[in-house]
Design a protein around this motif. Structure first.
Motif, PDB file in Angstrom:
ATOM      1  N   GLN A  43       0.725  -1.233  -0.162  1.00 41.10           N
ATOM      2  CA  GLN A  43       0.051   0.128  -0.130  1.00 41.10           C
ATOM      3  C   GLN A  43       0.807   1.065  -0.100  1.00 41.10           C
ATOM      4  O   GLN A  43       1.852   1.395   0.873  1.00 41.10           O
ATOM      5  CB  GLN A  43      -1.068   0.064   1.409  1.00 41.10           C
ATOM      6  N   VAL A  44       0.909   2.238  -1.126  1.00 44.10           N
ATOM      7  CA  VAL A  44       1.268   3.256  -0.978  1.00 44.10           C
ATOM      8  C   VAL A  44       1.069   4.394  -0.005  1.00 44.10           C
ATOM      9  O   VAL A  44      -0.084   4.587  -0.005  1.00 44.10           O
ATOM     10  CB  VAL A  44       1.197   3.934  -2.492  1.00 44.10           C
ATOM     11  N   SER A  54       6.133   5.698   0.846  1.00 43.20           N
ATOM     12  CA  SER A  54       6.439   4.120   1.185  1.00 43.20           C
ATOM     13  C   SER A  54       5.531   3.299   0.560  1.00 43.20           C
ATOM     14  O   SER A  54       4.424   4.008   0.110  1.00 43.20           O
ATOM     15  CB  SER A  54       6.427   4.161   2.744  1.00 43.20           C
ATOM     16  N   GLY A  55       5.934   1.849   0.406  1.00 45.66           N
ATOM     17  CA  GLY A  55       5.179   1.161  -0.029  1.00 45.66           C
ATOM     18  C   GLY A  55       5.042   1.043  -1.468  1.00 45.66           C
ATOM     19  O   GLY A  55       4.204   0.289  -2.049  1.00 45.66           O
ATOM     20  N   TYR A  56       5.827   1.983  -2.181  1.00 46.73           N
ATOM     21  CA  TYR A  56       5.826   1.624  -3.801  1.00 46.73           C
ATOM     22  C   TYR A  56       6.782   0.872  -4.326  1.00 46.73           C
ATOM     23  O   TYR A  56       7.810   0.666  -3.698  1.00 46.73           O
ATOM     24  CB  TYR A  56       6.024   3.144  -4.262  1.00 46.73           C
ATOM     25  N   ASN A  57       6.502   0.251  -5.401  1.00 43.85           N
ATOM     26  CA  ASN A  57       7.495  -0.642  -6.092  1.00 43.85           C
ATOM     27  C   ASN A  57       7.416  -0.168  -7.439  1.00 43.85           C
ATOM     28  O   ASN A  57       8.060  -0.990  -8.460  1.00 43.85           O
ATOM     29  CB  ASN A  57       6.819  -2.050  -6.265  1.00 43.85           C
ATOM     30  N   TYR A  67      -2.175   8.577  -5.637  1.00 47.41           N
ATOM     31  CA  TYR A  67      -1.724   8.466  -4.226  1.00 47.41           C
ATOM     32  C   TYR A  67      -1.675  10.000  -3.701  1.00 47.41           C
ATOM     33  O   TYR A  67      -0.892  10.832  -4.232  1.00 47.41           O
ATOM     34  CB  TYR A  67      -0.726   7.567  -3.865  1.00 47.41           C
ATOM     35  N   TRP A  68      -2.162  10.215  -2.326  1.00 52.45           N
ATOM     36  CA  TRP A  68      -2.122  11.526  -1.910  1.00 52.45           C
ATOM     37  C   TRP A  68      -1.865  11.561  -0.265  1.00 52.45           C
ATOM     38  O   TRP A  68      -1.997  10.364   0.286  1.00 52.45           O
ATOM     39  CB  TRP A  68      -3.565  12.126  -1.885  1.00 52.45           C
TER      40      TRP A  68
END
Length: 125
Positions: A1-2, A25-28, A114-115
């Motif tokens: 989860q971003v 965080s949580g990005y790929n 994403y915000w």
């Protein structure tokens, strides 16, 4: 989860400076587009600045060009917005945003996936 988290907002007098930070965080994604937006009550969210990580292309709203600077941190998962010569009309809640690609409608379009939760900036005259 971003997830995105802003920090660094506050109150300042006109002509002063503030730096906003955003940690993602949580990005790929191998690359992504990140931006700063702002909003005041009753108005639409406005794009302030954006950066595309692949080539470091930046875009600024005309209202902040020459005063604000968007940049990524050495940690690569941190985004900054340096705001100089602040004016009362810069008062707003500032949001950072991210997506794999910059929006088709333009890099300052509020169409990011994403915000963050927002950080208040208040500039007094």
């Amino acid at each position: 989860q971003v997830q995105l988290m802003e920090s660094g907002g506050g109150s300042v007098q006109a002509g002063g400076s503030l730096t906003l930070s955003c940690t993602i965080s949580g990005y790929n994604f191998a690359q992504f587009c990140m931006g700063w937006f702002r909003q005041t009550p009753g108005k639409e969210r406005e794009g302030v600045a954006s950066i595309y990580t692949t080539n470091s292309d930046t875009t600024y709203a005309s209202s902040v060009s020459g005063r604000f600077t968007i940049a990524r941190g050495n940690e690569k998962n941190t985004l900054y917005l340096r705001m100089n010569d602040l004016k009362p009309e810069d008062t707003a809640t500032y949001y950072c945003a991210a997506d794999k690609w910059c929006p088709m409608a333009g890099p300052l379009s509020p169409s990011f996936a994403y915000w963050g939760q927002g950080s208040q900036v208040t500039v007094s005259s």
